[in-house]
Every structure is written in C-alpha cells, then in structure tokens.
Design a protein around this motif. Sequence first.
Motif, mmCIF file in Angstrom:
data_model
loop_
_atom_site.group_PDB
_atom_site.id
_atom_site.type_symbol
_atom_site.label_atom_id
_atom_site.label_comp_id
_atom_site.label_asym_id
_atom_site.label_seq_id
_atom_site.Cartn_x
_atom_site.Cartn_y
_atom_site.Cartn_z
ATOM 1 N N ARG A 209 32.265 42.603 34.892
ATOM 2 C CA ARG A 209 32.231 43.273 36.200
ATOM 3 C C ARG A 209 31.654 42.375 37.279
ATOM 4 N NH1 ARG A 209 29.810 47.377 38.133
ATOM 5 N NH2 ARG A 209 27.920 47.077 36.939
ATOM 6 N N ILE A 210 30.661 41.578 36.924
ATOM 7 C CA ILE A 210 29.969 40.756 37.918
ATOM 8 C C ILE A 210 30.270 39.304 37.605
ATOM 9 C CG2 ILE A 210 27.736 40.181 38.924
ATOM 10 C CD1 ILE A 210 26.746 42.899 38.127
ATOM 11 N N GLN A 211 31.227 38.751 38.313
ATOM 12 C CA GLN A 211 31.675 37.391 38.075
ATOM 13 C C GLN A 211 30.916 36.412 38.970
ATOM 14 O OE1 GLN A 211 34.432 36.021 36.051
ATOM 15 N NE2 GLN A 211 33.974 37.895 34.954
ATOM 16 N N VAL A 212 30.540 35.284 38.398
ATOM 17 C CA VAL A 212 30.032 34.153 39.178
ATOM 18 C C VAL A 212 31.056 33.027 39.056
ATOM 19 C CG1 VAL A 212 27.606 34.781 38.959
ATOM 20 C CG2 VAL A 212 28.668 33.360 37.210
ATOM 21 N N LEU A 213 30.840 31.967 39.816
ATOM 22 C CA LEU A 213 31.866 30.936 39.914
ATOM 23 C C LEU A 213 32.112 30.237 38.577
ATOM 24 C CD1 LEU A 213 33.816 29.789 41.895
ATOM 25 C CD2 LEU A 213 32.105 28.113 42.613
ATOM 26 N N ALA A 214 31.058 29.974 37.825
ATOM 27 C CA ALA A 214 31.234 29.314 36.529
ATOM 28 C C ALA A 214 32.056 30.181 35.584
ATOM 29 C CB ALA A 214 29.877 28.992 35.908
ATOM 30 N N ALA A 215 31.821 31.498 35.602
ATOM 31 C CA ALA A 215 32.600 32.406 34.755
ATOM 32 C C ALA A 215 34.050 32.476 35.223
ATOM 33 C CB ALA A 215 31.976 33.795 34.760
ATOM 34 N N SER A 216 34.263 32.409 36.525
ATOM 35 C CA SER A 216 35.621 32.412 37.057
ATOM 36 C C SER A 216 36.380 31.157 36.623
ATOM 37 C CB SER A 216 35.579 32.502 38.588
ATOM 38 O OG SER A 216 36.879 32.455 39.130
ATOM 39 N N ILE A 217 35.702 30.020 36.628
ATOM 40 C CA ILE A 217 36.316 28.775 36.160
ATOM 41 C C ILE A 217 36.677 28.898 34.679
ATOM 42 C CG2 ILE A 217 35.905 26.321 35.761
ATOM 43 C CD1 ILE A 217 34.040 26.385 38.215
ATOM 44 N N TYR A 218 35.772 29.439 33.894
ATOM 45 C CA TYR A 218 36.025 29.602 32.453
ATOM 46 C C TYR A 218 37.219 30.526 32.217
ATOM 47 C CZ TYR A 218 35.213 31.034 27.615
ATOM 48 O OH TYR A 218 35.358 31.313 26.278
ATOM 49 N N ARG A 219 37.306 31.594 32.982
ATOM 50 C CA ARG A 219 38.422 32.529 32.814
ATOM 51 C C ARG A 219 39.748 31.876 33.194
ATOM 52 N NH1 ARG A 219 38.614 37.918 36.342
ATOM 53 N NH2 ARG A 219 39.018 36.310 37.905
#
Length: 275
Positions: free
Chosen positions: A227-237
């Motif tokens: 639910r709460i995305q940060v930039l590093a998680a967005s890159i991983y996704r």
Amino acid sequence: MTMTDRAENTLLILPGLVLLVLAFFVPIAQMLVLSVAGENGPTLAHFQRFLSDPYYLNVLWRTVRLSAIITLICALIGFPLAYIMAHVSARARLWLVIMVILPLMTSVVVRTFGWMVLLSRSGLIPEVLRDMGLVGRNFSLMQTETAIVVGMVQVLLPFMTLSILGVVTRIDRRLEEAARTMGCGFLQTLRTVVLPLSAPGIVAGSLLVFTLSASSFVTPNLLGGSRIQVLAASIYRSVTQTLDWPFAAAQAVILFVGILVLLMPYARLSGRTNG
C-alpha cells in the motif's frame, strides 16, 4: 617526489582504482545507458513517464518526506545520546558505544521482522495502546508510514549517533566551562557553544541517514507493505513484476541524481572548511 616514488604510489593505488571502476562506475554507466534505451535509439520517454505520472511523483514525494522525517528524529535522539556518551567516563562510554553498535551486528531483515511482530494488530505495542484506551480494537501500525519511520529510525540511529559522537568528543570542555562561568545555563550552553561546534557531525550524520533512508528497500517494503510504496520498492517492482528494466533504470537515475544533488553542496562546504 622522484619518478620512482610516483610509480610506486601509482602501483599502490591501482588495485583500489580498478576495484572502484568495476564496482561503481561501470554499473552506474550501465544504468545510465539503460535508462535512455529505446526501440529506435536513445530516448527520454522513461523519465517523461515518471515525471508526468502523479502516482510516481507521489512515490517520490513520500520517499523524500519520510527520509526527512527519519533524519530529523534520528538527529533529535542522536545528539543528546552522543552528548551523554561524550561526557561519561571512558568505561561507561565503551559500553554505550557497544549498545549503539550492537544492533548493527544483526541483520536488518531480522530486526524488521521483530518490528512486524511488535507493530502487528496482536503485537505488544497495539495491545498496550488498546489497554490504555487510546486506540480501537482493530488498530494496527503495520502497513503505515508510522511503522516505516519507527523501523528506519531504529536501523539508522547508530549512524547518526556515531557521526555526532566523533565531533562532540573533540570539543574542548573548557569552552563549556567558560560559557557557564559567563552566566549561561545548561541549555543555553548547549545552544550557543556545543550545538554550533557539533554542526559538522550533525550534517554528516543527516546526509548519511537521509541517503540510506531514501535508498532503503527491505524495511519500508516489509513494514509499509504494497500500500505504501517508496522509490526503492517501485524500482524493485519494475524489475521483478513488470520486467520494465529501462523504466526501473530511469527511476534509479532519478534517485541517484537526487542524492548526488544533496551531497554536492556538503562536499564543497566540507572542502572549503577542511581543505
């Protein structure tokens, strides 16, 4: 310096330079090339997609905002802790340093899972808050920004504390005694003498905490969830789910440039101050 000395110095630093190029500059160059890769040649479409999409701009803003909050809390806790450590006996300071460093000996993943247990709906912290009548029955801190901040502060606090401690221990005690002799109280002495002299350590610790927080993936991903995305998680996704490597590289470049822009003024100021 003779030619022989220069040759010896070059040979001594050559392995380090080769390692730096292979481990840092080559991956960065590959990331830059991949971020502008397109079917018909170089393109800025991936950056335009990121900067024109409100969702990704919100992810970027959340990353910056949470990193700033984490940095501020670490500074507010780390400075008093470093000041206390600098003014106790050498034996007590040793044990305090060990206590600060000890969490670093444990994996970040293990510590984050510990926070997941404590912050979950049936965890200790929500249970205590419910018993005190402060929250409702279904209250949980998991998958909230508060959980990310709590977990990241615990992970990054040692970096801030040790950065400030290295500066505070070099402050001449006679300056504080002089301020007290001139009529300053304890808090006024801290504000007018200790805090300004501690500024290099606070700035260095803040930069370290901010950059580590902005690029952190494990703790925000586990405590914040999907639910709460940060930039590093967005890159991983983008890399693992959508397999959009060029777009992931573009996000990584934006993160890298943002951190670099933050570090450059400090590097220039430090160079002028310390030569």
